[in-house]
Design a protein around this motif. Structure first.
Motif, PDB file in Angstrom:
ATOM      1  N   GLN A 138      33.213  46.418  45.860  1.00 34.27           N
ATOM      2  CA  GLN A 138      33.549  45.557  46.991  1.00 34.27           C
ATOM      3  C   GLN A 138      33.507  46.262  48.333  1.00 34.27           C
ATOM      4  O   GLN A 138      33.894  47.428  48.438  1.00 34.27           O
ATOM      5  CB  GLN A 138      34.956  44.993  46.793  1.00 34.27           C
ATOM      6  CG  GLN A 138      35.088  44.077  45.602  1.00 34.27           C
ATOM      7  CD  GLN A 138      36.394  43.333  45.671  1.00 34.27           C
ATOM      8  OE1 GLN A 138      37.455  43.942  45.721  1.00 34.27           O
ATOM      9  NE2 GLN A 138      36.315  42.021  45.691  1.00 34.27           N
ATOM     10  N   PRO A 139      33.109  45.539  49.384  1.00 28.87           N
ATOM     11  CA  PRO A 139      33.264  46.074  50.735  1.00 28.87           C
ATOM     12  C   PRO A 139      34.722  45.887  51.155  1.00 28.87           C
ATOM     13  O   PRO A 139      35.387  44.953  50.697  1.00 28.87           O
ATOM     14  CB  PRO A 139      32.360  45.162  51.567  1.00 28.87           C
ATOM     15  CG  PRO A 139      32.371  43.858  50.836  1.00 28.87           C
ATOM     16  CD  PRO A 139      32.544  44.187  49.369  1.00 28.87           C
ATOM     17  N   ARG A 174      28.518  48.018  51.477  1.00 25.55           N
ATOM     18  CA  ARG A 174      28.763  47.230  50.258  1.00 25.55           C
ATOM     19  C   ARG A 174      28.795  45.724  50.537  1.00 25.55           C
ATOM     20  O   ARG A 174      28.827  44.929  49.608  1.00 25.55           O
ATOM     21  CB  ARG A 174      30.106  47.631  49.637  1.00 25.55           C
ATOM     22  CG  ARG A 174      30.060  49.007  49.034  1.00 25.55           C
ATOM     23  CD  ARG A 174      30.601  48.962  47.622  1.00 25.55           C
ATOM     24  NE  ARG A 174      30.476  50.259  46.984  1.00 25.55           N
ATOM     25  CZ  ARG A 174      31.496  51.028  46.666  1.00 25.55           C
ATOM     26  NH1 ARG A 174      32.723  50.603  46.907  1.00 25.55           N
ATOM     27  NH2 ARG A 174      31.307  52.178  46.087  1.00 25.55           N
ATOM     28  N   TYR A 175      28.854  45.358  51.825  1.00 14.86           N
ATOM     29  CA  TYR A 175      28.832  43.911  52.118  1.00 14.86           C
ATOM     30  C   TYR A 175      27.511  43.366  51.595  1.00 14.86           C
ATOM     31  O   TYR A 175      26.435  43.817  51.959  1.00 14.86           O
ATOM     32  CB  TYR A 175      28.999  43.622  53.615  1.00 14.86           C
ATOM     33  CG  TYR A 175      29.121  42.122  53.841  1.00 14.86           C
ATOM     34  CD1 TYR A 175      30.342  41.474  53.706  1.00 14.86           C
ATOM     35  CD2 TYR A 175      27.988  41.346  54.103  1.00 14.86           C
ATOM     36  CE1 TYR A 175      30.446  40.097  53.851  1.00 14.86           C
ATOM     37  CE2 TYR A 175      28.082  39.967  54.249  1.00 14.86           C
ATOM     38  CZ  TYR A 175      29.308  39.355  54.121  1.00 14.86           C
ATOM     39  OH  TYR A 175      29.408  37.988  54.239  1.00 14.86           O
ATOM     40  N   TYR A 176      27.603  42.385  50.697  1.00 15.12           N
ATOM     41  CA  TYR A 176      26.445  41.961  49.915  1.00 15.12           C
ATOM     42  C   TYR A 176      25.767  40.747  50.537  1.00 15.12           C
ATOM     43  O   TYR A 176      26.420  39.743  50.827  1.00 15.12           O
ATOM     44  CB  TYR A 176      26.916  41.653  48.494  1.00 15.12           C
ATOM     45  CG  TYR A 176      25.800  41.273  47.555  1.00 15.12           C
ATOM     46  CD1 TYR A 176      24.893  42.227  47.090  1.00 15.12           C
ATOM     47  CD2 TYR A 176      25.662  39.962  47.123  1.00 15.12           C
ATOM     48  CE1 TYR A 176      23.874  41.875  46.228  1.00 15.12           C
ATOM     49  CE2 TYR A 176      24.639  39.599  46.252  1.00 15.12           C
ATOM     50  CZ  TYR A 176      23.749  40.565  45.814  1.00 15.12           C
ATOM     51  OH  TYR A 176      22.745  40.209  44.949  1.00 15.12           O
ATOM     52  N   LYS A 177      24.451  40.871  50.738  1.00 13.15           N
ATOM     53  CA  LYS A 177      23.714  39.781  51.371  1.00 13.15           C
ATOM     54  C   LYS A 177      22.749  39.103  50.417  1.00 13.15           C
ATOM     55  O   LYS A 177      22.016  38.191  50.805  1.00 13.15           O
ATOM     56  CB  LYS A 177      22.949  40.312  52.595  1.00 13.15           C
ATOM     57  CG  LYS A 177      23.881  40.868  53.683  1.00 13.15           C
ATOM     58  CD  LYS A 177      23.137  41.029  55.015  1.00 13.15           C
ATOM     59  CE  LYS A 177      24.044  41.486  56.139  1.00 13.15           C
ATOM     60  NZ  LYS A 177      24.166  42.952  56.249  1.00 13.15           N
ATOM     61  N   GLY A 231      25.907  34.684  45.698  1.00 11.29           N
ATOM     62  CA  GLY A 231      25.934  35.327  47.012  1.00 11.29           C
ATOM     63  C   GLY A 231      27.093  36.317  47.106  1.00 11.29           C
ATOM     64  O   GLY A 231      27.709  36.457  48.155  1.00 11.29           O
ATOM     65  N   GLY A 232      27.377  36.968  45.973  1.00 13.06           N
ATOM     66  CA  GLY A 232      28.371  38.053  45.987  1.00 13.06           C
ATOM     67  C   GLY A 232      29.806  37.613  46.185  1.00 13.06           C
ATOM     68  O   GLY A 232      30.594  38.327  46.808  1.00 13.06           O
ATOM     69  N   VAL A 233      30.161  36.453  45.614  1.00 10.16           N
ATOM     70  CA  VAL A 233      31.536  35.959  45.851  1.00 10.16           C
ATOM     71  C   VAL A 233      32.606  36.921  45.337  1.00 10.16           C
ATOM     72  O   VAL A 233      33.668  37.041  45.958  1.00 10.16           O
ATOM     73  CB  VAL A 233      31.768  34.527  45.283  1.00 10.16           C
ATOM     74  CG1 VAL A 233      30.876  33.517  45.978  1.00 10.16           C
ATOM     75  CG2 VAL A 233      31.587  34.473  43.774  1.00 10.16           C
ATOM     76  N   HIS A 234      32.320  37.628  44.217  1.00 11.01           N
ATOM     77  CA  HIS A 234      33.325  38.558  43.693  1.00 11.01           C
ATOM     78  C   HIS A 234      33.279  39.923  44.376  1.00 11.01           C
ATOM     79  O   HIS A 234      34.096  40.780  44.090  1.00 11.01           O
ATOM     80  CB  HIS A 234      33.173  38.732  42.180  1.00 11.01           C
ATOM     81  CG  HIS A 234      33.485  37.490  41.408  1.00 11.01           C
ATOM     82  ND1 HIS A 234      32.533  36.548  41.109  1.00 11.01           N
ATOM     83  CD2 HIS A 234      34.642  37.023  40.893  1.00 11.01           C
ATOM     84  CE1 HIS A 234      33.093  35.557  40.437  1.00 11.01           C
ATOM     85  NE2 HIS A 234      34.372  35.811  40.294  1.00 11.01           N
ATOM     86  N   ARG A 235      32.288  40.135  45.234  1.00 14.82           N
ATOM     87  CA  ARG A 235      32.230  41.400  45.975  1.00 14.82           C
ATOM     88  C   ARG A 235      32.795  41.197  47.374  1.00 14.82           C
ATOM     89  O   ARG A 235      33.718  41.876  47.785  1.00 14.82           O
ATOM     90  CB  ARG A 235      30.787  41.882  46.078  1.00 14.82           C
ATOM     91  CG  ARG A 235      30.242  42.262  44.720  1.00 14.82           C
ATOM     92  CD  ARG A 235      28.829  42.791  44.854  1.00 14.82           C
ATOM     93  NE  ARG A 235      28.004  42.253  43.789  1.00 14.82           N
ATOM     94  CZ  ARG A 235      26.734  42.574  43.597  1.00 14.82           C
ATOM     95  NH1 ARG A 235      26.151  43.423  44.403  1.00 14.82           N
ATOM     96  NH2 ARG A 235      26.063  42.044  42.607  1.00 14.82           N
TER      97      ARG A 235
END
Ligand code: ASN
Ligand code: ZN
Length: 339
Positions: free
Chosen positions: A240-241, A248-251, A257-261
């Protein structure tokens, strides 16, 4: 007579108050997915209808045959009591909805879910010995531990679905996930009477086997799924960011779309607010977040910035004589790069 006693009991329930109602179902022997235990590969989906066989209801005497039923029922009851006594919210829909959960779902199923269509929870048993334990109630050898955080996380998906209704992708999806982690952690803290300093701020520490090999052979030394205190810790399962500026911010598009990150960003903002205010997280930080979640300005496509602005606004409305509170909230969002 029993009848008049029952009547007398109901007579004293204040108008508008609904009792805790819950049903626990079992899917044991009614597998939904056949999974190859060696590889984790889904061999086929012979879907059997949810919810399964009725094991127990909150109106019944305690069910003794299956410890997971007891743990799961306790988890549902504690979460219900938390929303009722802290926010005066009557069950997840605000109107006494019966809480339903199916346990022992599928085979070696390493997840827990909220099913919006049927408004029920699903809990798998994990693989039971190498990666995940049982999601509804897990017993590490020797000592009983619960998965209350996981249960409260899933139930909070129900609360979000009935309130802000953040769609489950991109930033609104990460807010949806964050609500579940924030209130999931808060329920455990409330149950244990912990201050923000005493809390561990972890999600899923009790369902994960550290130093284990996953079904697909991936090694993990994760101690928990996620940490609100340190979203980027290397011992978390999710990468996670903890800020919008983190690499780590996931695009990408995986995991909706990276909801758990990306939930790490609003999770960390909440943690910072709770720590700065001190005491019990549910008193002030929790109240601000709850009022925001249920604020009419929330909508399915709410972005982090919009959510942040409403938390600041709610802090001012709730604590007009103590502007330090709103200042703390604003600083937290600034620190995580949202504002
Ligand atoms: N356990 C996950 C969650 O509640 C399941 C999912 O991906 N929706 O977030
Ligand atoms: Zn979730």
């Amino acid at each position: 007579s029993t009848e008049s006693k029952v009547k007398a009991r109901y007579d004293v329930i204040p108008t508008g108050f609904k009792e805790f109602r819950s049903k626990i179902w079992g899917m044991s022997g009614r597998n939904c997915e056949e999974i190859n235990p060696e590889t984790g590969e889904i061999l086929g989906t012979s879907y059997k209808p949810l919810p399964g066989i009725l094991y127990s209801s909150s109106q019944d005497p305690p069910y003794e045959q299956d410890q997971d039923v007891i743990t799961c029922m306790e988890g549902l009851r504690t979460t219900y009591n938390f929303y009722k006594s802290v926010f005066n919210r009557e069950s997840i829909d605000g109107n006494g909805l019966q809480l339903e959960a199916s346990i022992h779902y599928a085979t070696r199923y390493g997840n827990a879910l909220w099913e919006p269509a049927s408004k029920q929870m699903i809990f798998g048993d994990g693989d039971g010995n190498s990666r995940f334990g049982r999601f509804a109630g897990f017993f590490k050898p020797g000592s009983m531990v619960s998965s209350l955080d996981v249960i409260a996380h899933e139930l909070t998906h129900g609360v979000t679905g009935h309130t802000a209704n953040f769609e489950y992708k991109h930033q609104p999806g990460a807010l949806n996930e964050s609500m579940s982690d924030v209130f999931g952690s808060m329920v455990v803290q409330w149950k244990q009477g912990q201050t923000v300093d005493e809390a561990d701020w972890l999600i899923g520490a009790n369902i994960i086997y550290p130093n284990s090999e996953s079904l697909t052979g991936r090694r993990s030394n994760a101690m928990c799924l996620r940490s609100l205190k340190d979203p980027s810790a290397i011992t978390n399962l999710e990468l996670q960011p903890n800020s919008m500026t983190s690499s780590r911010y996931y695009k990408g598009e995986d995991d909706n779309g990276g909801v758990h990150r990306n939930s790490g960003v609003p999770n960390f903002a909440f943690y910072k607010v709770a720590m700065a205010l001190g005491g019990h997280s549910w008193d002030r930080a929790g109240k601000i977040w709850y009022e925001t979640l249920t604020d009419s300005r929330m909508h399915p496509k709410t972005q982090f910035v919009e959510f942040a602005r409403v938390t600041i606004d709610q802090a001012k409305t709730l604590y007009p004589d103590d502007l330090f509170v709103a200042q703390v909230v604003e600083e937290a969002w600034y620190d995580v790069g949202v504002l």
